[in-house]
Write an enzyme that holds these catalytic residues in place. Structure first.
Site, PDB file in Angstrom:
ATOM      1  N   LEU A 105     -58.029  73.040 103.268  1.00 49.26           N
ATOM      2  CA  LEU A 105     -56.592  72.758 103.399  1.00 49.26           C
ATOM      3  C   LEU A 105     -55.752  73.827 102.714  1.00 49.26           C
ATOM      4  O   LEU A 105     -54.618  74.078 103.098  1.00 49.26           O
ATOM      5  CB  LEU A 105     -56.274  71.400 102.766  1.00 49.26           C
ATOM      6  CG  LEU A 105     -56.871  70.179 103.462  1.00 49.26           C
ATOM      7  CD1 LEU A 105     -56.662  68.935 102.617  1.00 49.26           C
ATOM      8  CD2 LEU A 105     -56.241  69.991 104.839  1.00 49.26           C
TER       9      LEU A 105
ATOM     10  N   GLY B  80     -55.716  78.180  96.077  1.00 49.83           N
ATOM     11  CA  GLY B  80     -54.718  78.616  95.110  1.00 49.83           C
ATOM     12  C   GLY B  80     -55.371  79.390  93.988  1.00 49.83           C
ATOM     13  O   GLY B  80     -56.534  79.792  94.097  1.00 49.83           O
TER      14      GLY B  80
ATOM     15  N   VAL C 246     -58.820  73.504  98.044  1.00 47.63           N
ATOM     16  CA  VAL C 246     -58.595  72.110  98.429  1.00 47.63           C
ATOM     17  C   VAL C 246     -59.227  71.912  99.813  1.00 47.63           C
ATOM     18  O   VAL C 246     -58.923  72.649 100.755  1.00 47.63           O
ATOM     19  CB  VAL C 246     -57.092  71.770  98.475  1.00 47.63           C
ATOM     20  CG1 VAL C 246     -56.894  70.292  98.808  1.00 47.63           C
ATOM     21  CG2 VAL C 246     -56.424  72.099  97.132  1.00 47.63           C
TER      22      VAL C 246
ATOM     23  N   ASP D 104     -43.690  73.818  88.173  1.00 40.51           N
ATOM     24  CA  ASP D 104     -44.100  74.688  89.286  1.00 40.51           C
ATOM     25  C   ASP D 104     -43.655  74.096  90.621  1.00 40.51           C
ATOM     26  O   ASP D 104     -44.402  74.115  91.610  1.00 40.51           O
ATOM     27  CB  ASP D 104     -45.628  74.874  89.264  1.00 40.51           C
ATOM     28  CG  ASP D 104     -46.057  76.156  89.971  1.00 40.51           C
ATOM     29  OD1 ASP D 104     -45.196  77.019  90.243  1.00 40.51           O
ATOM     30  OD2 ASP D 104     -47.258  76.295  90.268  1.00 40.51           O
TER      31      ASP D 104
HETATM   32  N1  LIG Z   1     -53.506  66.086  98.810  1.00 39.09           N
HETATM   33  C1  LIG Z   1     -53.371  67.080  99.686  1.00 39.09           C
HETATM   34  N2  LIG Z   1     -53.251  66.838 101.015  1.00 39.09           N
HETATM   35  C2  LIG Z   1     -53.102  67.863 101.894  1.00 39.09           C
HETATM   36  N3  LIG Z   1     -53.060  69.170 101.550  1.00 39.09           N
HETATM   37  C3  LIG Z   1     -53.157  69.478 100.246  1.00 39.09           C
HETATM   38  C4  LIG Z   1     -53.324  68.458  99.245  1.00 39.09           C
HETATM   39  N4  LIG Z   1     -53.381  69.057  98.035  1.00 39.09           N
HETATM   40  C5  LIG Z   1     -53.252  70.367  98.265  1.00 39.09           C
HETATM   41  N5  LIG Z   1     -53.134  70.646  99.579  1.00 39.09           N
HETATM   42  C6  LIG Z   1     -52.993  71.987 100.210  1.00 39.09           C
HETATM   43  O1  LIG Z   1     -53.672  72.939  99.397  1.00 39.09           O
HETATM   44  C7  LIG Z   1     -52.727  73.911  98.887  1.00 39.09           C
HETATM   45  C8  LIG Z   1     -53.140  74.304  97.483  1.00 39.09           C
HETATM   46  O2  LIG Z   1     -53.130  73.127  96.667  1.00 39.09           O
HETATM   47  P1  LIG Z   1     -52.686  73.200  95.146  1.00 39.09           P
HETATM   48  O3  LIG Z   1     -51.301  73.789  95.082  1.00 39.09           O
HETATM   49  O4  LIG Z   1     -52.858  71.860  94.541  1.00 39.09           O
HETATM   50  O5  LIG Z   1     -53.766  74.209  94.599  1.00 39.09           O
HETATM   51  P2  LIG Z   1     -53.650  75.316  93.449  1.00 39.09           P
HETATM   52  O6  LIG Z   1     -54.997  75.960  93.368  1.00 39.09           O
HETATM   53  O7  LIG Z   1     -53.171  74.686  92.206  1.00 39.09           O
HETATM   54  O8  LIG Z   1     -52.547  76.274  94.065  1.00 39.09           O
HETATM   55  P3  LIG Z   1     -51.563  77.319  93.326  1.00 39.09           P
HETATM   56  O9  LIG Z   1     -52.404  78.158  92.464  1.00 39.09           O
HETATM   57  O10 LIG Z   1     -50.921  78.101  94.467  1.00 39.09           O
HETATM   58  O11 LIG Z   1     -50.545  76.521  92.597  1.00 39.09           O
HETATM   59  C9  LIG Z   1     -51.365  73.228  98.984  1.00 39.09           C
HETATM   60  O12 LIG Z   1     -50.301  74.166  99.091  1.00 39.09           O
HETATM   61  C10 LIG Z   1     -51.530  72.408 100.261  1.00 39.09           C
HETATM   62  O13 LIG Z   1     -51.318  73.220 101.396  1.00 39.09           O
END
Ligand SMILES: Nc1ncnc2c1ncn2[C@@H]1O[C@H](COP(=O)(O)OP(=O)(O)OP(=O)(O)O)[C@@H](O)[C@H]1O
Length: 346
Positions: A63, A66, A71, A176
């Site tokens: 999905l 990051g 995810v 954020d």
């Molecule tokens: N519960 C969910 N349902 C659907 N899509 C999701 C969900 N959680 C995250 N995503 C998708 O995954 C992407 C990355 O998730 P998230 O921002 O939580 O990860 P991260 O590794 O912390 O990202 P970043 O470093 O960019 O902040 C989100 O932008 C979204 O597109």
């Protein structure tokens, strides 16, 4: 653009003490039920982490990826229920903190964490989240290739603010907020996600000393800490990031730099700290929406509206809920039917 917007400026993280954990806060979640939100249907955590194992799930698609990890869209074999599984590397210090913060929340406006799965052999942290089927507002905006209609934007604003109000009332500051961290469903729901750098304040009025964040959404006082005594009001910082987010969805592109300008740190700093808010063309937004955005984007954080004031603003409070919810549902459904969420197969 994407690079700067996705990456957090690690070099802005000063080695100052982070706010202490709140009394009774534990480093690992045990899913003690969080206090019920007011004014909305109460939710409580539904499962203990021991009820699920990683082996119970099939990975269906990616999905999103990051800084912290990946995810996945996953299916529970026994029930066929779909979830999002956020797997973060064991050496990411934010992973346990994020799980801990999510374990304190139970709101329809905050992504729900059902469980933290027992660590895999690698020691990675895997959070089982509700699947929000429309994906992030960032991906919806890029699939839309244009601006959000104002009615849909009013619904996004109302629900994102309800999420922030819920969090702030529990002394949780997100730090954020950006389109990539607000998720939307085809049912017309908006949920705050990604608590990777969120903090639980020890006291309601505490200031923050952590300057980590996504550069393009940092408020002026986070860009220029020395001018503000080395700390900032995290609630006002969330409001600024929310304001940039709304303006971005309204304009269909990152709003604080001219279209096409390289988003270097210096360019962003000049735009955020010294630049004027973009002038919207005639008819681009109603006077209510223009005023709403302006009250979020006061450079002086003391003049910025609070979340409670924004919830009472006519742009949100006087919206026709059935119209705005329908507009958001239609928008998310339209872009989702054109491109399947999580088309990047595992
Ligand atoms: N519960 C969910 N349902 C659907 N899509 C999701 C969900 N959680 C995250 N995503 C998708 O995954 C992407 C990355 O998730 P998230 O921002 O939580 O990860 P991260 O590794 O912390 O990202 P970043 O470093 O960019 O902040 C989100 O932008 C979204 O597109």
């Amino acid at each position: 653009m994407a690079l700067i917007r996705e990456k957090r400026l690690r070099q802005l993280h000063l080695s100052l003490p982070v706010p202490p954990r709140a009394a009774g806060q534990r480093p690992n979640p045990t899913f003690t039920p969080a206090p019920a939100p007011t004014g909305v249907k109460a939710l409580t955590p539904t499962a203990l982490s021991s009820q699920f194992r990683l082996a119970d799930f099939d990975k269906l698609a990616v999905l999103g990826r990051g800084n912290g990890g990946t995810v996945y869209k996953v299916r529970h074999r026994e029930t066929s229920a779909l979830y999002a599984l956020k797997v973060q590397h064991y050496d990411n210090p934010a992973a346990a903190a994020e799980a801990d913060i999510l374990s304190r929340t139970a709101s329809p406006f905050v992504v729900r964490c059902h469980s933290v799965l027992p660590a895999a052999a690698s020691g990675d942290v895997a959070m089982l989240l509700e699947l929000v089927d429309g994906g992030s507002l960032d991906s919806i905006r890029s699939r839309l290739q244009g601006a959000f209609p104002e009615a849909a934007l009013a619904e996004v604003a109302a629900q994102a603010l309800s999420g922030l109000a819920y969090l702030h009332a529990r002394r949780i500051v997100h730090l954020d907020i950006k389109p990539a961290n607000l998720l939307a469903s085809t049912a017309g729901e908006v949920k705050v996600a990604d608590f990777g750098i969120a903090k639980v304040l020890a006291h309601a009025g505490d200031k923050c000393t952590s300057y980590v964040g996504t550069t393009a959404y940092l408020s002026p006082e986070r860009f220029d800490p020395e001018a503000h005594g080395g700390h900032y009001d995290p609630h006002a910082a969330d409001v600024w990031s929310f304001g940039v987010t709304i303006l971005e969805l309204l304009m269909g592109r990152y709003p604080l730099l001219p279209a096409g300008q390289q988003p270097s740190w210096a360019a962003l700093m000049c735009a955020v700290c010294f630049g004027e808010a973009p002038v919207l063309s005639d008819g681009a937004a109603s006077p209510e929406l223009q005023d709403f955005v302006a009250t979020c984007l006061h450079k002086d954080y003391r003049k910025r509206a609070s979340v409670a004031e924004l919830l009472a603003h006519p742009f949100v409070a006087r919206r026709d809920v059935s119209v705005s919810k329908c507009a958001l549902r239609k928008l998310v459904a339209d872009v989702s039917s054109e491109s399947r969420l999580g088309s990047d197969m595992v």
